[in-house]
Design an enzyme around this catalytic site. Sequence first.
Site, PDB file in Angstrom:
ATOM      1  N   SER A  86       0.815  -1.234   0.078  1.00 18.09           N
ATOM      2  CA  SER A  86      -0.260   0.060  -0.229  1.00 18.09           C
ATOM      3  C   SER A  86       0.814   1.127  -0.157  1.00 18.09           C
ATOM      4  CB  SER A  86      -0.600   0.043   1.363  1.00 18.09           C
ATOM      5  OG  SER A  86      -1.801  -0.756   1.365  1.00 18.09           O
ATOM      6  N   TRP A 113      -9.556   8.456   5.321  1.00 18.57           N
ATOM      7  CA  TRP A 113      -8.948   7.210   5.053  1.00 18.57           C
ATOM      8  C   TRP A 113      -7.946   6.697   4.714  1.00 18.57           C
ATOM      9  CZ3 TRP A 113     -10.556   3.640   8.914  1.00 18.57           C
ATOM     10  CH2 TRP A 113     -12.163   3.564   9.176  1.00 18.57           C
ATOM     11  N   THR A 131      -4.148   6.764   3.688  1.00 21.12           N
ATOM     12  CA  THR A 131      -2.857   6.049   3.483  1.00 21.12           C
ATOM     13  C   THR A 131      -1.557   6.896   3.144  1.00 21.12           C
ATOM     14  OG1 THR A 131      -3.967   4.154   2.922  1.00 21.12           O
ATOM     15  CG2 THR A 131      -1.877   4.084   2.757  1.00 21.12           C
ATOM     16  N   ARG A 185      -4.934   0.477  -8.943  1.00 23.69           N
ATOM     17  CA  ARG A 185      -5.509  -0.902  -8.581  1.00 23.69           C
ATOM     18  C   ARG A 185      -5.452  -2.160  -9.757  1.00 23.69           C
ATOM     19  NH1 ARG A 185     -11.740   2.334 -10.048  1.00 23.69           N
ATOM     20  NH2 ARG A 185     -11.830   3.241  -8.080  1.00 23.69           N
ATOM     21  N   GLU A 243     -10.325   0.854  -2.780  1.00 22.91           N
ATOM     22  CA  GLU A 243      -9.801   1.304  -4.796  1.00 22.91           C
ATOM     23  C   GLU A 243     -11.405   0.988  -5.452  1.00 22.91           C
ATOM     24  OE1 GLU A 243      -7.590   2.969  -5.820  1.00 22.91           O
ATOM     25  OE2 GLU A 243      -5.545   3.287  -4.294  1.00 22.91           O
ATOM     26  N   THR A 292     -14.957  -0.629  -4.036  1.00 25.15           N
ATOM     27  CA  THR A 292     -14.744  -1.996  -3.263  1.00 25.15           C
ATOM     28  C   THR A 292     -15.269  -3.002  -4.170  1.00 25.15           C
ATOM     29  OG1 THR A 292     -17.521  -1.337  -3.440  1.00 25.15           O
ATOM     30  CG2 THR A 292     -16.102  -0.430  -1.280  1.00 25.15           C
TER      31      THR A 292
HETATM   32  C1  LIG Z   1      -7.198   0.742   4.690  1.00 30.08           C
HETATM   33  C2  LIG Z   1      -7.504   2.300   4.224  1.00 30.08           C
HETATM   34  C3  LIG Z   1      -6.788   2.929   3.335  1.00 30.08           C
HETATM   35  C4  LIG Z   1      -7.613   3.637   2.770  1.00 30.08           C
HETATM   36  N1  LIG Z   1      -6.508   4.254   1.801  1.00 30.08           N
HETATM   37  C5  LIG Z   1      -7.533   5.398   1.523  1.00 30.08           C
HETATM   38  C6  LIG Z   1      -6.661   6.659   0.590  1.00 30.08           C
HETATM   39  O1  LIG Z   1      -4.884   6.229   0.799  1.00 30.08           O
HETATM   40  N2  LIG Z   1      -7.111   7.417  -0.400  1.00 30.08           N
HETATM   41  C7  LIG Z   1      -7.999   7.677  -0.278  1.00 30.08           C
HETATM   42  O2  LIG Z   1      -9.215   8.824  -0.829  1.00 30.08           O
HETATM   43  N3  LIG Z   1      -8.873   6.423   0.167  1.00 30.08           N
HETATM   44  C8  LIG Z   1      -8.592   5.964   1.052  1.00 30.08           C
HETATM   45  N4  LIG Z   1      -8.843   4.557   1.717  1.00 30.08           N
HETATM   46  C9  LIG Z   1     -11.326   5.193   1.561  1.00 30.08           C
HETATM   47  C10 LIG Z   1     -11.749   3.779   0.241  1.00 30.08           C
HETATM   48  O3  LIG Z   1     -11.247   3.768  -0.778  1.00 30.08           O
HETATM   49  C11 LIG Z   1     -13.241   3.666   1.134  1.00 30.08           C
HETATM   50  O4  LIG Z   1     -12.780   3.236   2.008  1.00 30.08           O
HETATM   51  C12 LIG Z   1     -13.669   2.935   0.080  1.00 30.08           C
HETATM   52  O5  LIG Z   1     -13.999   4.236  -1.669  1.00 30.08           O
HETATM   53  C13 LIG Z   1     -15.588   3.092   0.310  1.00 30.08           C
HETATM   54  O6  LIG Z   1     -15.730   3.479   0.809  1.00 30.08           O
HETATM   55  P1  LIG Z   1     -16.660   3.764   2.182  1.00 30.08           P
HETATM   56  O7  LIG Z   1     -15.525   3.059   2.973  1.00 30.08           O
HETATM   57  O8  LIG Z   1     -17.088   4.574   2.364  1.00 30.08           O
HETATM   58  O9  LIG Z   1     -17.740   3.132   2.004  1.00 30.08           O
HETATM   59  P2  LIG Z   1     -19.386   3.351   1.410  1.00 30.08           P
HETATM   60  O10 LIG Z   1     -19.218   3.701   0.379  1.00 30.08           O
HETATM   61  O11 LIG Z   1     -19.819   3.754   2.125  1.00 30.08           O
HETATM   62  O12 LIG Z   1     -19.288   1.592   0.859  1.00 30.08           O
HETATM   63  C14 LIG Z   1     -20.218   1.034   2.229  1.00 30.08           C
HETATM   64  C15 LIG Z   1     -20.984  -0.695   1.092  1.00 30.08           C
HETATM   65  O13 LIG Z   1     -21.966  -0.147   0.546  1.00 30.08           O
HETATM   66  C16 LIG Z   1     -21.359  -0.381  -1.005  1.00 30.08           C
HETATM   67  N5  LIG Z   1     -22.230   0.469  -1.914  1.00 30.08           N
HETATM   68  C17 LIG Z   1     -21.783   1.908  -1.561  1.00 30.08           C
HETATM   69  N6  LIG Z   1     -22.744   2.098  -3.192  1.00 30.08           N
HETATM   70  C18 LIG Z   1     -23.197   1.097  -3.639  1.00 30.08           C
HETATM   71  C19 LIG Z   1     -23.984   0.777  -5.206  1.00 30.08           C
HETATM   72  N7  LIG Z   1     -24.534   1.627  -6.125  1.00 30.08           N
HETATM   73  N8  LIG Z   1     -24.266  -0.072  -5.131  1.00 30.08           N
HETATM   74  C20 LIG Z   1     -24.445  -1.615  -4.464  1.00 30.08           C
HETATM   75  N9  LIG Z   1     -23.301  -1.010  -3.653  1.00 30.08           N
HETATM   76  C21 LIG Z   1     -22.630  -0.269  -3.135  1.00 30.08           C
HETATM   77  C22 LIG Z   1     -20.083  -0.457  -0.129  1.00 30.08           C
HETATM   78  O14 LIG Z   1     -19.768  -1.878  -1.967  1.00 30.08           O
HETATM   79  C23 LIG Z   1     -19.882  -1.199   0.350  1.00 30.08           C
HETATM   80  O15 LIG Z   1     -20.022  -2.662   0.695  1.00 30.08           O
HETATM   81  C24 LIG Z   1      -8.936   3.635   2.373  1.00 30.08           C
HETATM   82  C25 LIG Z   1      -9.924   3.022   3.123  1.00 30.08           C
HETATM   83  C26 LIG Z   1      -8.571   2.175   4.388  1.00 30.08           C
HETATM   84  C27 LIG Z   1      -9.932   1.218   4.570  1.00 30.08           C
END
Ligand SMILES: Cc1cc2nc3c(=O)[nH]c(=O)nc-3n(C[C@H](O)[C@H](O)[C@H](O)COP(=O)(O)OP(=O)(O)OC[C@H]3O[C@@H](n4cnc5c(N)ncnc54)[C@H](O)[C@@H]3O)c2cc1C
Length: 395
Positions: A102, A173, A175, A254, A374, A376
């Site tokens: 990462s 979130w 990194t 990705r 990156e 889900t």
């Molecule tokens: C350890 C870690 C490091 C990270 N590093 C970075 C970083 O360096 N920079 C950065 O910008 N971000 C970073 N992220 C953030 C990461 O990219 C987000 O967590 C990710 O994009 C998902 O967003 P969310 O967690 O808000 O989940 P949400 O978007 O709230 O999603 C929650 C659930 O709903 C589902 N969902 C959402 N929309 C839909 C849809 N239209 N249809 C079906 N299902 C859906 C998702 O698949 C998921 O299962 C990091 C996250 C983690 C855990």
Amino acid sequence: MSKQPVSPRRVDPLDFLDIDSLLDPQERLIRDTVRQFVRDRVLPDVADWFEEGRFPKELAPEMGELGLLGMHLDGYGCAGTSSVEYGLACTELEYGDSGTRSFVSVQGSLAMFPIWAYGSEEQKQEWLPGMAAGEVIGCFGLTEPDAGSDPGSMRTTAKRDGGDWVLNGSKMWITNGGISDVAVVWARTDEGVKGFIVPTGTKGYTVNDIHKKLSLRASVTSELVLDDVRLPGDAVLPGVTGLKGPLSCLSEARFGIMFGAVGAARACYESALAYAIEREQFGRPIGSFQLIQRQLVEMLVAVNRGMLVSLHIGRLKDRGDIDPAHISFGKFDTVRTALEVARTARSVLGANGITLEYPVIRHMNNLESVYTYEGTNEVHTLIMGQKITGLEAFG
Ligand SMILES: Cc1cc2nc3c(=O)[nH]c(=O)nc-3n(C[C@H](O)[C@H](O)[C@H](O)COP(=O)(O)OP(=O)(O)OC[C@H]3O[C@@H](n4cnc5c(N)ncnc54)[C@H](O)[C@@H]3O)c2cc1C
């Protein structure tokens, strides 16, 4: 073409399909160099880093020395490798730990790539050589507390004030956040989403590291707060406006994750295979039981398939024939199967599978983050679904 009948031959359990033979000498050299680095500098200590919840920042210049940072970019001190070579390095790094990979993904594909692709010549000269050397650490701020899978709903703003820009909002979130010297922050402007280069010492910029994580513990994850952060007019990346900017960076990252997950899966498979041959129950190695062999073979197939898929997508990228949906295919498939491999390996190791003495549960927990960040698994499903049906199903 050989017309010989198929006959038994020696097969390497750790390279069952002889995928090694699909790599050219330069690719093998890079793979072996990174493998050795991971053996020497990551594997001996990574369980402690994970337990302590820290990323060993001192590795950054060593990674720079090896050419791992901004590896697939040209010029400005970057190694200028092919995409496949970058991918193979990611596989080896994630064999060590998803946190190590990462760090490299964020530095090269998320922080350096936007400067390299969309920055002015002055911005490139100012930032890229130090970042390539690992002397300057970068992060990428896109996600917000209320904008994850839907970055278009971001609230962070950048407003003109005379010749300056003033940024307000927060990113979540992120990194490398707490160890960064510079952040590439994406913000809403009157003209659309734009990227900004924010030195982390700028007044109004604060960072809060996120604690109590049970995944990616050997990696720093932070919240960035921007409170009237004033930047000069030339802090904006001039080459891109709109979400295609950050999304293009995510495609780069990705791609590395797709390869990386195969490394995590391979570590779990190798650990389970060695354990199953050694561990005896009922007077026999557990690897002699049919049910265990089934699990080992499922892992073997998943690891080999993941590598073939990654390699194929890597070759498409190197010859310029890639669509972002191909990368979605790869990330979707290799990460979910790596998670299955890790869970299966955990079970093969029995009680030993829950300790950090073995790499398996560390990878298993890490891969939960990799599954989510990156894009889900669901987001990549929808990207591919849209590609094959022509119908958008996000909203
Ligand atoms: C350890 C870690 C490091 C990270 N590093 C970075 C970083 O360096 N920079 C950065 O910008 N971000 C970073 N992220 C953030 C990461 O990219 C987000 O967590 C990710 O994009 C998902 O967003 P969310 O967690 O808000 O989940 P949400 O978007 O709230 O999603 C929650 C659930 O709903 C589902 N969902 C959402 N929309 C839909 C849809 N239209 N249809 C079906 N299902 C859906 C998702 O698949 C998921 O299962 C990091 C996250 C983690 C855990």
